[in-house]
Scaffold this motif. Structure first.
Motif, PDB file in Angstrom:
ATOM      1  N   LEU A   1     118.531 -31.736  20.355  1.00 20.96           N
ATOM      2  CA  LEU A   1     118.350 -30.368  19.509  1.00 20.96           C
ATOM      3  C   LEU A   1     117.329 -29.369  20.293  1.00 20.96           C
ATOM      4  O   LEU A   1     117.472 -28.386  19.897  1.00 20.96           O
ATOM      5  CB  LEU A   1     117.475 -31.015  18.321  1.00 20.96           C
ATOM      6  CG  LEU A   1     118.308 -31.998  17.355  1.00 20.96           C
ATOM      7  CD1 LEU A   1     117.638 -32.749  16.128  1.00 20.96           C
ATOM      8  CD2 LEU A   1     119.444 -31.061  16.824  1.00 20.96           C
TER       9      LEU A   1
ATOM     10  N   TYR B   1     116.126 -25.488  18.862  1.00 19.80           N
ATOM     11  CA  TYR B   1     115.320 -25.970  17.706  1.00 19.80           C
ATOM     12  C   TYR B   1     113.937 -26.225  18.160  1.00 19.80           C
ATOM     13  O   TYR B   1     113.502 -26.579  19.121  1.00 19.80           O
ATOM     14  CB  TYR B   1     115.881 -27.326  17.360  1.00 19.80           C
ATOM     15  CG  TYR B   1     117.143 -27.125  16.366  1.00 19.80           C
ATOM     16  CD1 TYR B   1     117.024 -27.058  15.080  1.00 19.80           C
ATOM     17  CD2 TYR B   1     118.189 -27.223  17.036  1.00 19.80           C
ATOM     18  CE1 TYR B   1     118.308 -27.088  14.318  1.00 19.80           C
ATOM     19  CE2 TYR B   1     119.549 -27.142  16.227  1.00 19.80           C
ATOM     20  CZ  TYR B   1     119.471 -26.922  15.107  1.00 19.80           C
ATOM     21  OH  TYR B   1     120.473 -26.951  14.052  1.00 19.80           O
TER      22      TYR B   1
ATOM     23  N   GLU C   1     111.341 -28.075  13.535  1.00 26.37           N
ATOM     24  CA  GLU C   1     112.724 -27.996  13.102  1.00 26.37           C
ATOM     25  C   GLU C   1     113.538 -29.276  13.383  1.00 26.37           C
ATOM     26  O   GLU C   1     114.462 -29.573  12.586  1.00 26.37           O
ATOM     27  CB  GLU C   1     113.253 -26.636  13.236  1.00 26.37           C
ATOM     28  CG  GLU C   1     112.441 -25.499  12.542  1.00 26.37           C
ATOM     29  CD  GLU C   1     113.285 -24.179  12.733  1.00 26.37           C
ATOM     30  OE1 GLU C   1     114.412 -24.051  13.249  1.00 26.37           O
ATOM     31  OE2 GLU C   1     112.667 -23.199  12.555  1.00 26.37           O
TER      32      GLU C   1
ATOM     33  N   GLU D   1     113.006 -31.988  11.474  1.00 26.95           N
ATOM     34  CA  GLU D   1     113.551 -31.943  10.036  1.00 26.95           C
ATOM     35  C   GLU D   1     115.016 -32.222  10.094  1.00 26.95           C
ATOM     36  O   GLU D   1     115.555 -33.006   9.322  1.00 26.95           O
ATOM     37  CB  GLU D   1     113.469 -30.541   9.596  1.00 26.95           C
ATOM     38  CG  GLU D   1     111.919 -30.380   8.949  1.00 26.95           C
ATOM     39  CD  GLU D   1     111.425 -31.195   8.018  1.00 26.95           C
ATOM     40  OE1 GLU D   1     112.113 -31.978   7.122  1.00 26.95           O
ATOM     41  OE2 GLU D   1     110.065 -31.178   7.798  1.00 26.95           O
ATOM     42  N   THR D   2     115.712 -31.986  11.206  1.00 28.69           N
ATOM     43  CA  THR D   2     117.171 -32.172  11.388  1.00 28.69           C
ATOM     44  C   THR D   2     117.227 -33.576  11.520  1.00 28.69           C
ATOM     45  O   THR D   2     118.479 -34.033  11.331  1.00 28.69           O
ATOM     46  CB  THR D   2     117.617 -31.227  12.413  1.00 28.69           C
ATOM     47  OG1 THR D   2     117.236 -29.976  12.362  1.00 28.69           O
ATOM     48  CG2 THR D   2     119.148 -31.463  12.578  1.00 28.69           C
TER      49      THR D   2
ATOM     50  N   TRP E   1     118.376 -35.968   8.737  1.00 26.64           N
ATOM     51  CA  TRP E   1     119.653 -36.174   8.180  1.00 26.64           C
ATOM     52  C   TRP E   1     120.362 -37.582   8.625  1.00 26.64           C
ATOM     53  O   TRP E   1     121.199 -37.888   7.810  1.00 26.64           O
ATOM     54  CB  TRP E   1     120.864 -35.084   9.043  1.00 26.64           C
ATOM     55  CG  TRP E   1     120.285 -33.737   8.750  1.00 26.64           C
ATOM     56  CD1 TRP E   1     119.262 -33.418   7.839  1.00 26.64           C
ATOM     57  CD2 TRP E   1     120.719 -32.333   9.467  1.00 26.64           C
ATOM     58  NE1 TRP E   1     119.338 -31.795   7.823  1.00 26.64           N
ATOM     59  CE2 TRP E   1     120.126 -31.463   8.821  1.00 26.64           C
ATOM     60  CE3 TRP E   1     121.759 -32.308  10.403  1.00 26.64           C
ATOM     61  CZ2 TRP E   1     120.396 -30.034   9.246  1.00 26.64           C
ATOM     62  CZ3 TRP E   1     121.891 -30.781  10.657  1.00 26.64           C
ATOM     63  CH2 TRP E   1     121.252 -29.866  10.021  1.00 26.64           C
TER      64      TRP E   1
END
Length: 350
Positions: free
Chosen positions: A31, A36, A40, A43-44, A47
């Motif tokens: 990421l 990113y 962030e 946060e991803t 998922w």
């Protein structure tokens, strides 16, 4: 065999499964490579339901002002990973530090897996034959004693066999208990032993000594190189390395070097005085007056040292396998002799 020195003994919560730690790091690195920002990216990571609690924990820690190494440590990541992340706050190279920690941790997992695979089969056989030996001593040999009461030589041989089995089993149990006592005592008392005495202990262990020497040189070269990229002076780098508490030997050496530099001594001379630094590390500092060349050489040298450590570990694991099987073969021969010796003695007297 532990690839990294630990801090003073502290009771930790249970670590995350190694596979989860590695998967988390690989996904985070991917990421970050895709642009990113750290928060962030975290946060991803949510998922993935299996990684969501970890990401949430780290986000909370970072928002509360913790450094990234402390956030990962609080999330129960292995200290070998947080060792790399500590220097991110100084060099700013988050992607590089995560990549290095991935490479190291993946190698660590591979070595552990190979060692377990190599030791599993001999260990199972050893346990089986130990139980067999105990059965022979408790049931078979007493039956032989009753059979051969009229034969003095055979009876005395059976008595000797029982004594040998007792000695073997007692010795095996004693070695196991002694090993556990030494291991537990070291981890309980290590924080009370000064780093100077710890270094002397490491130097007195032949095989482990060369491993610690390579590991210490690797960490020093790696972190010195990464901090040189930021434009820090030697003194600032050493002070930063001395302030960290994750690698005690590096802390101790950096503190001494920093103090002696203030007295006008050259860093090359100081490095040569420490027994847990490789000679090649000293020669790199000796030949490089240019900072950029020194940074490049130290980075390359760190990579070469990691390969050398990997090669030494593989050779050690490869060496252990035939040793295990030789010991197992001797064990089987001992059982065979224990059973057949009285029989041969009886045949000779007929």
């Amino acid at each position: 065999m532990d690839l990294f020195l630990r801090r003073p003994f502290i009771i930790h919560k249970k670590k995350l499964p190694k596979e989860i730690q590695l998967r988390f790091l690989k996904r985070l690195h991917r990421l970050l490579e895709n642009g990113y920002p750290l928060l962030e990216a975290m946060e991803t990571m949510k998922w993935d339901k299996s990684l969501q609690p970890i990401a949430t924990h780290i986000i909370t820690s970072l928002q509360n002002g913790m450094t990234i190494d402390r956030a990962f440590e609080k999330a129960r990541f292995h200290q070998a990973i947080t060792n790399y992340l500590y220097f991110v706050q100084a060099n700013g190279d988050l992607q590089g530090s995560i990549m290095k920690s991935i490479e190291m941790f993946e190698q660590r997992m591979n070595y552990t897996k190979k060692f377990q695979q190599m030791a599993r089969y001999p260990l199972i056989l050893f346990i089986i034959f130990s139980l067999l030996l105990l059965f022979i001593k408790q049931s078979v040999l007493p039956s032989f004693m009753e059979m051969f009461q009229s034969n003095t030589n055979a009876s005395s041989i059976i008595v000797i066999s029982i004594i040998l089995i007792d000695l073997f089993m007692t010795g095996l149990i004693a070695i196991g208990i002694l090993g556990m006592i030494v291991f537990a005592t070291w981890h309980l008392m290590k924080h009370r032993i000064s780093i100077v005495h710890q270094i002397k202990i490491y130097q007195s262990i032949p095989i482990y000594r060369s491993f610690i020497k390579a590991q210490t040189s690797y960490f020093f070269a790696l972190h010195f190189s990464s901090l040189l990229k930021t434009g820090m002076s030697f003194k600032e780098i050493l002070q930063h390395m001395a302030n960290q508490q994750k690698i005690p030997i590096i802390t101790y050496y950096a503190t001494l070097i920093s103090a002696e530099l203030s007295r006008g001594l050259h860093i090359t001379y100081l490095l040569s005085q420490f027994t847990l630094f490789e000679e090649q590390l000293v020669s790199i500092f000796q030949k490089n007056a240019d900072t950029s060349a020194l940074e490049k050489d130290l980075s390359v040298y760190g990579d070469l040292l990691m390969e050398d450590i990997e090669d030494k570990l593989m050779k050690f694991i490869t060496f252990l396998q035939p040793v295990f099987f030789i010991l197992l073969a001797l064990f089987i021969v001992f059982i065979y002799v224990t059973l057949m010796w009285p029989m041969f003695e009886l045949i000779n007297t007929i």
